[in-house]
Design a protein around this motif. Structure first.
Motif, PDB file in Angstrom:
ATOM      1  N   MET A 327      11.069 -22.652 -16.184  1.00 58.17           N
ATOM      2  CA  MET A 327      12.315 -22.743 -16.784  1.00 58.17           C
ATOM      3  C   MET A 327      12.637 -21.491 -17.951  1.00 58.17           C
ATOM      4  SD  MET A 327      12.179 -26.927 -17.727  1.00 58.17           S
ATOM      5  CE  MET A 327      13.250 -26.764 -19.017  1.00 58.17           C
ATOM      6  N   LEU A 328      11.519 -21.326 -18.712  1.00 54.75           N
ATOM      7  CA  LEU A 328      11.548 -20.167 -19.828  1.00 54.75           C
ATOM      8  C   LEU A 328      11.484 -18.798 -18.851  1.00 54.75           C
ATOM      9  CD1 LEU A 328      11.377 -18.805 -22.184  1.00 54.75           C
ATOM     10  CD2 LEU A 328       8.592 -19.170 -21.958  1.00 54.75           C
ATOM     11  N   ALA A 329      10.836 -18.564 -17.949  1.00 57.31           N
ATOM     12  CA  ALA A 329      11.049 -17.312 -16.871  1.00 57.31           C
ATOM     13  C   ALA A 329      12.212 -17.132 -16.444  1.00 57.31           C
ATOM     14  CB  ALA A 329      10.013 -17.406 -15.805  1.00 57.31           C
ATOM     15  N   PHE A 330      13.175 -17.802 -16.239  1.00 54.57           N
ATOM     16  CA  PHE A 330      14.123 -17.913 -15.659  1.00 54.57           C
ATOM     17  C   PHE A 330      15.320 -17.531 -16.591  1.00 54.57           C
ATOM     18  CE2 PHE A 330      18.394 -19.352 -13.849  1.00 54.57           C
ATOM     19  CZ  PHE A 330      18.851 -18.513 -12.773  1.00 54.57           C
ATOM     20  N   ARG A 331      15.153 -18.220 -17.750  1.00 54.88           N
ATOM     21  CA  ARG A 331      16.006 -17.807 -18.813  1.00 54.88           C
ATOM     22  C   ARG A 331      15.898 -16.395 -19.387  1.00 54.88           C
ATOM     23  NH1 ARG A 331      15.897 -23.111 -18.446  1.00 54.88           N
ATOM     24  NH2 ARG A 331      17.591 -24.352 -19.468  1.00 54.88           N
ATOM     25  N   MET A 332      14.532 -15.784 -19.215  1.00 55.41           N
ATOM     26  CA  MET A 332      14.337 -14.454 -20.056  1.00 55.41           C
ATOM     27  C   MET A 332      14.842 -13.687 -18.801  1.00 55.41           C
ATOM     28  SD  MET A 332      12.979 -14.912 -22.539  1.00 55.41           S
ATOM     29  CE  MET A 332      12.463 -13.231 -22.793  1.00 55.41           C
ATOM     30  N   LEU A 333      14.971 -13.796 -17.554  1.00 61.49           N
ATOM     31  CA  LEU A 333      15.716 -13.250 -16.428  1.00 61.49           C
ATOM     32  C   LEU A 333      17.168 -12.959 -16.615  1.00 61.49           C
ATOM     33  CD1 LEU A 333      13.810 -13.934 -13.250  1.00 61.49           C
ATOM     34  CD2 LEU A 333      13.657 -11.607 -14.264  1.00 61.49           C
ATOM     35  N   GLN A 334      17.645 -14.116 -17.219  1.00 62.10           N
ATOM     36  CA  GLN A 334      19.046 -13.993 -17.695  1.00 62.10           C
ATOM     37  C   GLN A 334      19.371 -13.189 -18.803  1.00 62.10           C
ATOM     38  OE1 GLN A 334      19.184 -18.260 -17.690  1.00 62.10           O
ATOM     39  NE2 GLN A 334      21.334 -18.286 -16.670  1.00 62.10           N
ATOM     40  N   ILE A 335      18.413 -13.041 -19.538  1.00 65.06           N
ATOM     41  CA  ILE A 335      18.474 -12.162 -20.657  1.00 65.06           C
ATOM     42  C   ILE A 335      18.439 -10.639 -20.506  1.00 65.06           C
ATOM     43  CG2 ILE A 335      17.572 -11.527 -23.241  1.00 65.06           C
ATOM     44  CD1 ILE A 335      17.016 -14.425 -23.451  1.00 65.06           C
ATOM     45  N   GLU A 336      17.289 -10.335 -19.474  1.00 67.21           N
ATOM     46  CA  GLU A 336      17.044  -8.878 -19.058  1.00 67.21           C
ATOM     47  C   GLU A 336      16.345  -9.140 -17.952  1.00 67.21           C
ATOM     48  OE1 GLU A 336      14.817  -7.400 -22.425  1.00 67.21           O
ATOM     49  OE2 GLU A 336      13.042  -9.015 -22.232  1.00 67.21           O
ATOM     50  N   GLN A 337      16.377  -8.198 -17.109  1.00 68.65           N
ATOM     51  CA  GLN A 337      16.060  -8.173 -15.574  1.00 68.65           C
ATOM     52  C   GLN A 337      14.785  -7.272 -15.628  1.00 68.65           C
ATOM     53  OE1 GLN A 337      18.979  -7.797 -12.191  1.00 68.65           O
ATOM     54  NE2 GLN A 337      17.701  -5.860 -11.804  1.00 68.65           N
TER      55      GLN A 337
END
Length: 633
Positions: A327-337
């Motif tokens: 869940m955290l990893a996916f949200r970090m991908l939404q912040i920065e690729q």
């Protein structure tokens, strides 16, 4: 964005979750599974509603099991409509409506067992935690069915919480000892567009860690033994969130907090939260994460301990913690690729999460060790939930419905879109449609991933469309190749932070081919991980492998691998429903040992064949030993 999985790896697991796991878990929640630990979760709501007499049974957070089950079932309805399942959910929602108190409060434990203790135990009471999971379930059910009853029930509850908690002087200045409601309130805000829900989530995150902490004044603070493992850092309350630079405390609590910080960073454009998250991410993944994507090494307090403390046979690595990391990893991908997030999301999904459920979808691990000795586990490990075989249910059943809700929502994790840029983070056969500035693009992906690294993407569009398609280059891949319409791309020119960014005017039937060669690779760990000194792990593509007693005999720790031995990867239909098996040669002690416990060293070793299977699939045949890390000779 619409993503439809149709691959041979994930989609069968999603279908199994829908057709086998969700009905099974419904029976478990109703105490209809013979030989399983009782749940009583549905019965608790009946008692709360005054429709049954009896006493509350189960954990203080028993309501959350029902909530996560509803969420999993709600996600399943998007692709697999089921009127009977929907009818069962509606009946539970009606029951919850009858159990809700006039002021909006909804919690079976504090309504039945200890009504006088409502909002008096934020350390371990889990009231806001349960509210959060109920809110998430209500949002998921509304998104899938557009029915508002459950959403309205939970809006009344959220409104009540907002009336009594917050920054105003006449409100309670508190937060939950177990983070979860912070995530849920952001989802509720996105669904209802009510700003107060987002503000309340922000308040709970901002209030956490302020000193002096109100938690220390509560009778339950410090746990039953009042030991240091249950101090403020257990609740991530030892410092304000922006000042936390190391991952501390209960691992599930931690990643749920970080995920909510990411949600708030996105909602408010808060760069200070993003900078704090980068530091926390780096600390977890470089010093406190297992090769399987498991986190939380210590069973006592289910928590992080110190850097590089990653024991194998006592690894706790709760299934929920790996889910939280996804869940955290996916949200970090939404912040920065950045591929470092996608790499860990993939690692946790294929290894730390999948190991938590059996191939038939009805037996579960709470704890996911990397080395198992069944004969001694009962005597050596004083940890709750430690099992050497998956079990049909737990008294503390947070993990089973958590896996179910992740798998039925898995399609949400494959892509992100930012304007005209579409990024693919995970690989599986799928058909996915996107709106790019009013024009529709469909990507049809074909692959046998994770057994093979060849991926074909065919683009369909009614008219030429300018767009950037980004593809994650997995960190395990040493020699990637990408072609567009047969033309080999120069990756050095287009890869940014681990993603190949292909910008062009796309035409109908344009074809992208990704080739990520998979080889058997030996992985070593930092020498500061003392338990792994002189050992290696086997990895094939995104999959971490292990040895099992059923394939290699007992005393797996006696096996060593010569440095020059080679492994062959072969897809086997007859093993574990079809997997790639790694086969090679190893060595074991000779057979001259008798009954002596010690003897002078003899160098003789005997050669033996070695067979390794994906870690996520272990324990699905016969009970026995298991080991991820293997001595290298």
């Amino acid at each position: 964005m619409q993503v439809k999985l149709n691959d041979q790896f994930w989609q069968p697991k999603v279908q199994q979750t829908v057709h086998e796991t969700i009905p099974y878990q419904w029976k478990a929640l109703n105490d209809e599974i013979e030989g399983a630990e009782p749940s009583h979760a549905i019965e608790n709501f009946r008692i709360t509603a005054g429709e049954k007499t009896g006493t509350f049974y189960g954990m203080v957070f028993q309501d959350s099991d029902v909530a996560k089950w509803i969420e999993a079932a709600a996600y399943s309805l998007r692709q697999f409509p089921n009127p009977q399942l929907e009818e069962a959910i509606d009946a539970v929602i009606d029951l919850m409506g009858r159990a809700q108190q006039p002021d909006g409060y909804l919690n079976t434990y504090y309504s039945v067992a200890e009504p006088e203790q409502r909002w008096k135990d934020f350390t371990f009471g889990h009231e806001l935690y349960c509210a959060g999971h109920l809110i998430e379930a209500a949002v998921a059910y509304y998104e899938s069915t557009r029915k508002r009853d459950f959403l309205d029930i939970m809006c009344r509850y959220a409104d009540y919480i907002d009336r009594i908690m917050g920054p105003d002087s006449d409100k309670m200045h508190v937060y939950c000892g177990h983070e979860e409601i912070e995530l849920a309130l952001v989802k509720l805000y996105r669904t209802t567009n009510e700003q107060r829900y987002l503000n309340l989530s922000q308040y709970f995150v901002e209030e956490r860690g302020k000193q002096p902490s109100f938690l220390k004044e509560e009778p339950g603070f410090g746990g039953p033994a009042k030991d240091r493992w249950f101090d403020l850092d257990y609740h991530q309350a030892h410092a304000p969130v922006r000042e936390q630079e190391t991952a501390e405390g209960h691992s599930v609590r931690a990643v749920y907090l970080y995920a909510s910080m990411a949600d708030l960073a996105i909602a408010y454009g808060d760069t200070t939260l993003i900078e704090a998250l980068r530091k926390l991410w780096e600390h977890i993944t470089s010093k406190r994460m297992y090769i399987t994507g498991g986190i939380g090494s210590q069973g006592h307090a289910e928590r992080f301990t110190i850097d590089y403390d990653l024991p194998n046979d006592t690894a706790y690595t709760e299934t929920c913690a790996s889910i939280g990391l996804v869940m955290l990893a996916f949200r970090m991908l939404q912040i920065e690729q950045d591929s470092r997030y996608g790499d860990v999301m993939e690692r946790a999904l294929y290894n730390g999460v999948l190991s938590g459920m059996s191939l038939d979808g009805t037996h579960y691990f709470y704890v996911n060790p990397l080395e198992v000795h069944p004969a001694v586990a009962h005597y050596r490990y004083d940890m709750k939930h430690v099992k050497t075989e998956r079990v049909p249910w737990f008294g503390c059943a947070c993990c089973p419905p958590n896996i179910a809700r992740l798998l039925t929502s898995l399609d949400k994790y494959f892509f992100t879109q930012n304007g005209a840029e579409i990024a693919m983070h995970l690989y599986a056969s799928n058909e996915s449609t996107f709106d790019v500035e009013g024009r529709q693009i469909t990507l049809r992906t074909e692959t046998h991933y994770p057994w093979d690294g060849k991926i074909q993407v065919v683009l369909q569009t009614d008219e030429p469309t300018e767009s950037t398609l980004s593809f994650r280059i997995p960190s395990w891949c040493r020699h990637p190749h990408i072609t567009v319409n047969g033309e080999l791309l120069e990756l050095d020119a287009i890869v940014k932070r681990g993603y190949a960014q292909i910008s062009k005017r796309w035409m109908n039937n344009d074809e992208i081919k990704l080739y990520f060669p998979m080889v058997v690779e030996r992985i070593e760990s930092n020498p500061k991980v003392h338990e792994n000194a002189g050992k290696i792990a086997l990895q094939y593509g995104p999959l971490v492998y292990c040895l099992e007693e059923v394939d290699n005999g007992s005393d797996l720790t006696d096996i060593s691998l010569p440095v020059d031995s080679e492994f062959i990867a072969e897809y086997r239909e007859d093993v574990l429903d079809g997997i790639v098996v790694l086969s090679g040669g190893g060595q074991r002690s000779d057979l001259s040992w008798k009954d002596e416990l010690y003897r002078p060293v003899k160098r003789e070793k005997m050669s033996v064949p070695i067979s390794a299977v994906p870690y996520a699939f272990w324990g699905n045949r016969k009970p026995g030993e298991m080991a991820v890390w293997i001595r290298e000779k």
